[in-house]
Design an enzyme around this catalytic site. Structure first.
Site, PDB file in Angstrom:
ATOM      1  N   GLU A  26     102.943 101.735 151.241  1.00 12.28           N
ATOM      2  CA  GLU A  26     101.472 102.109 150.561  1.00 12.28           C
ATOM      3  C   GLU A  26     100.401 102.374 151.534  1.00 12.28           C
ATOM      4  OE1 GLU A  26     100.775  99.700 147.026  1.00 12.28           O
ATOM      5  OE2 GLU A  26      98.630  99.863 147.502  1.00 12.28           O
ATOM      6  N   TRP A  49     105.177  94.732 140.284  1.00 10.09           N
ATOM      7  CA  TRP A  49     103.943  93.897 140.731  1.00 10.09           C
ATOM      8  C   TRP A  49     103.944  92.649 140.226  1.00 10.09           C
ATOM      9  CZ3 TRP A  49     103.845  98.834 142.473  1.00 10.09           C
ATOM     10  CH2 TRP A  49     103.018  99.205 143.244  1.00 10.09           C
ATOM     11  N   THR A  91      96.288  96.247 138.922  1.00 14.61           N
ATOM     12  CA  THR A  91      95.012  96.682 139.715  1.00 14.61           C
ATOM     13  C   THR A  91      94.032  97.429 138.625  1.00 14.61           C
ATOM     14  OG1 THR A  91      96.102  96.976 141.878  1.00 14.61           O
ATOM     15  CG2 THR A  91      93.974  98.213 141.325  1.00 14.61           C
ATOM     16  N   ARG A 121      90.902 100.553 154.009  1.00 14.44           N
ATOM     17  CA  ARG A 121      91.381  99.598 154.862  1.00 14.44           C
ATOM     18  C   ARG A 121      92.466 100.304 155.703  1.00 14.44           C
ATOM     19  NH1 ARG A 121      93.991  98.808 149.907  1.00 14.44           N
ATOM     20  NH2 ARG A 121      92.300  97.812 148.794  1.00 14.44           N
ATOM     21  N   ASN A 160     105.451  93.467 145.258  1.00 12.38           N
ATOM     22  CA  ASN A 160     104.431  93.970 145.958  1.00 12.38           C
ATOM     23  C   ASN A 160     103.386  93.091 146.462  1.00 12.38           C
ATOM     24  OD1 ASN A 160     102.668  96.879 146.315  1.00 12.38           O
ATOM     25  ND2 ASN A 160     101.290  95.250 145.442  1.00 12.38           N
ATOM     26  N   GLU A 161     103.159  93.146 147.824  1.00 18.01           N
ATOM     27  CA  GLU A 161     102.319  92.676 148.429  1.00 18.01           C
ATOM     28  C   GLU A 161     102.177  91.102 148.098  1.00 18.01           C
ATOM     29  OE1 GLU A 161      98.614  94.595 147.632  1.00 18.01           O
ATOM     30  OE2 GLU A 161      99.204  96.310 148.742  1.00 18.01           O
TER      31      GLU A 161
END
Length: 795
Positions: free
Chosen positions: A386, A264, A222, A508, A310-311
């Site tokens: 998160e 990640w 990120t 979001r 992650n995601e």
């Protein structure tokens, strides 16, 4: 200070209330209630038979305690005078008018500006009550009987004896995902410890229950990369990065804090040439468990939970292998959180009992306070693992206040974890200042305790993991929400929020429209809570116009009369009402004022035993740059900074094909960058220094700037981008691998020039854009290279 609108009185009995949400029905018509045109607590004075100054609300002085509770066992009415309009309110201990309406008025409960109570009402002429209502009644904020606007009233019952809701698992935050705590480690004392105290120290600031950290994987996650504990298959180092240090500092302050690790990205060797971590699940499980064991062996850290990826896509086989591997090594106490994305894993869990058994927590990101039926069917803990990710101003605080309550009220989620812990990265990287607090200037020592810290404290200082939610609906009739929790030992904590739509939008997901209006809430304490006599009160009001917010202010305690109390709620407020007396709002001395990054900055990397693996203030955006001892160099370059990632990692976003580490001030325009460089890769190796670098983080591939490259084949280039596609000049340099050279890049206005070993190599290159940016160093590809004697001077 906060307007004090807490009322203690004997609440109406169910037989008095014709409807569940109606406190009482008057025997004569009430004036039609009109919504207030302002949430201000101001009021228009008129002559009163007592000193008006007694009733003025001040930002500096609290409302007198006797206004909160005139006498234990008697509710507060309209005021403290021995008479006067609204004197003690309806049925107050004193009556109405200059002489009052009789000592027992209309019953022992009160109804005035400070509260609306009702006990059994003895028979009275309806006309007398109507006169009183017209002259003395007041439901809204302001002094008794002075034109206050009535508020709609609703009642709520809290009773632990009828059964409890889900177990509370705590409030936490994420360090990483990525490199969000990068600058924190560079703070000098005492400022670094002060920041850590605000985050982790119990009953001090945020008092977090959970710390979630990134398991570094060498890839962009990120706002930067975080180093892996295993760059290569035969490489193990459990002192890289700063997450080990951060977890230890958190544990030092709160030994009970829960620790979570989540990857990640992954180093390339796990995928064996593929950008995928699941083809060899035993290899990936070995890598993750090595991190867990290293945390214990080298740092005495017990990891409580571990995540998957992650995601990104989850893999059921891998999750089962990971669970089996943990159990085989005696790590059954470590829970698996899956899958840190949406709720889709619950679809598989409800049809695959082995997968369901392997997972302890179903964790979703940014769920919008909603869960799904399949997640409930798993009968697992549900977490917003998160959330937040919003600029940390008052709107960010409103977002955080709303979801801390409503993730449970709407979605049965028993833990909410904020991304991110502390905005300790360059603000002009993506998602600048999206932390609970801001600490992005280690060179000055400046930091800022932002509003979300104190919103966090409303929950964390008065609850602990292991408490239980009460079984209540949690929606306020006038909009907003409340949760109530107990430790099972008689303690009770109620958190109320009335955040409005426009003042609580998170980054979001999109927030559907809703309305919140001023209201009065009456709470009945039943069962064991009936014996509660006093509640401590903590209050916040977010101010979106003057930024003069009231944050986590302790008010006068609230006396509870016969198991009930009432409270007037305005919009954009947070209240904590609790039996606990341990809350504190601590403050350290003011940190130094903010200062820009030093315009003249040098680092020779000459440190034999560095406390951290990365040099101060360098923020790696692709690749990993570490301190290095160059034992083969007998000269001036024994201690250097080395880029060490030689294979493209399994990525989370689109990492660049080149490595890059940025430093400095994003607003620099004119600057000179000088650095000694050492190319280790023969033939096609290369390095660069750069200025006016305009991008990083998840957008690193599109980075523009002025890049001065030299290559092992003896050529050089000047480009306007990191990818090297916009060539501004090129030629021969004579540079070769395995030799030290000094590069200098000078950018002034619209012109740039470059020197090699102190001699001009190119000049008068026209620069049209970008107009400003950081300084940077990096390599042509994922390759070994060294840097030394870095110096930047900006005007």
């Amino acid at each position: 200070m906060a307007p004090q609108r807490l009322h203690s009185y004997s609440a109406p009995t169910p037989s008095m209330a014709a409807r569940h949400h109606t406190a009482w029905d008057p025997p004569c018509p009430l004036p039609k209630w009109q919504p207030p045109t302002s949430t201000s607590t101001g009021w228009k004075p008129f002559p009163l038979p007592f000193p008006l100054a007694k009733w003025r609300r001040s930002a500096l002085t609290p409302r007198p305690p006797q206004v909160i509770a005139r006498l234990r066992g008697h509710a507060v009415g309209g005021g403290e005078s021995p008479g006067g309009r609204g004197g003690a309110g309806r049925g107050g201990e004193t009556g109405m008018g200059t002489e009052g309406m009789g000592r027992n008025g209309l019953g022992p409960a009160g109804m005035g500006a400070a509260g609306m109570g009702a006990a059994a009402l003895p028979p009275r002429p309806a006309a007398l009550l109507c006169v009183w209502l017209l002259l003395g009644s007041s439901w809204g904020p302001g002094p008794p009987g002075v034109g206050a606007v009535p508020r709609p009233t609703a009642t709520y019952v809290l009773d632990a004896d009828s059964g409890l809701g889900r177990q509370f698992d705590g409030i936490g935050a994420v360090s990483g995902g990525g490199a969000t705590s990068r600058l924190l480690v560079n703070y000098e004392e005492p400022y670094r410890s002060q920041i850590l105290d605000y985050l982790f120290k119990p009953n001090f600031g945020a008092s977090l229950h959970i710390l979630k950290v990134e398991i570094g994987g060498d890839g962009q996650s990120t706002d930067g990369t975080e180093p892996s504990h295993m760059h290569y298959e035969n490489d193990e180092n459990y002192f890289r990065g700063y997450e080990w240090w951060l977890m230890k500092e958190a544990k030092k302050r709160n030994p009970q804090i829960k620790l979570i690790g989540l990857p990640w990205t992954f180093p390339a060797w796990i995928g064996k040439g593929e950008n995928w971590p699941y083809d060899y699940p035993h290899v990936t499980a070995y890598y993750i468990i090595s991190w867990i064991l290293g945390a214990k062996q080298y740092h005495d850290l017990d990891i409580d939970y571990i995540g998957i990826w992650n995601e990104r896509a989850f893999n059921s086989k891998y999750i089962k292998v990971l669970r089996q591997s943990l159990d085989r090594l005696g790590l059954r106490n470590i829970g698996i959180i899956a899958a840190d994305g949406d709720w889709n894993i619950s679809k598989e869990m409800v049809v695959d009992p082995y997968l369901n058994d392997a997972v302890q927590v179903v964790g979703a990101h940014y769920p919008g306070t909603k869960t799904v039926p399949n997640a409930l069917l798993t009968q697992k803990k549900l977490w917003s693992s998160e959330d937040y990710s919003t600029f940390n101003d008052e709107v960010g605080a409103g977002c955080w206040a709303r979801i801390l309550n409503q993730n449970y009220v709407n979605g049965n989620m028993t833990s909410t974890i904020a991304w991110n812990l502390v905005a300790s990265y360059y603000e002009d990287l993506p998602f600048g200042r999206c932390g609970l607090m801001t600490a992005q200037e280690p060179w000055s020592g400046h930091y800022k305790v932002e509003a979300p810290i104190w919103i966090t404290a409303h929950t964390t200082q008065f609850t602990q993991p292991g408490w239980s939610y009460l079984q209540v609906d949690g929606h306020l009739e006038g909009g907003g929400s409340f949760v109530a929790l107990t430790d099972g030992l008689g303690n009770l904590t109620i958190i109320i929020e009335t955040m409005t739509h426009n003042h609580s939008q998170c980054i979001r997901p999109p927030l559907p429209h809703f309305n919140v209006s001023p209201q009065r809430a009456t709470f009945y304490l039943k069962g064991s809570f009936y014996l509660v006599e006093t509640l401590q009160v903590w209050y916040s009001r977010l101010d979106f116009e003057s930024a003069n917010s009231i944050l986590f202010k302790q008010l006068q305690p609230l006396d509870v009369w016969r198991g009930s109390f009432s409270i007037d709620l305005d919009v954009d407020e947070v209240y904590t009402l609790t039996t606990l007396k341990t809350g504190r709002k601590c403050s350290c001395p003011e940190p130094p004022p903010p200062q820009p990054f030093p315009s003249n900055y040098k680092d020779d990397f000459n440190i034999r035993n560095p406390p951290f693996s990365e040099a101060p203030n360098f923020a790696d955006q692709t690749g990993v740059f570490e301190y290095f001892i160059n034992g083969s160099d007998p000269g001036d370059h024994v201690f250097t900074l080395r880029q060490v990632v030689v294979q493209r990692p399994i990525t989370w976003v689109s990492d660049a094909d080149q490595t890059i580490s940025i430093i400095g001030n994003f607003h620099w325009v004119n600057l000179t960058v000088t650095c000694d460089i050492y190319i280790e890769k023969q033939d096609d190796g290369g390095v660069f220094i750069a200025g006016r670098v305009d991008n990083g983080g998840i957008y690193v591939r599109r980075t523009k700037g002025v890049f001065f490259w030299v290559y092992a084949d003896g050529t050089y280039r000047v480009t306007g981008d990191l990818a090297g596609e916009e060539v501004l000049m090129k030629g021969l340099s004579g540079v070769r691998a395995n030799a030290w050279h000094t590069l200098t890049l000078n950018i002034q206005g619209a012109s740039a020039s470059g020197l090699l070993n102190g001699y001009p190599l190119w000049e008068n290159v026209t620069i049209s854009k970008p107009s400003n940016g950081w300084a940077a160093i990096g390599t042509r590809s994922f390759e070994f290279a060294q840097f030394d004697n870095f110096h930047v001077e900006a005007s």
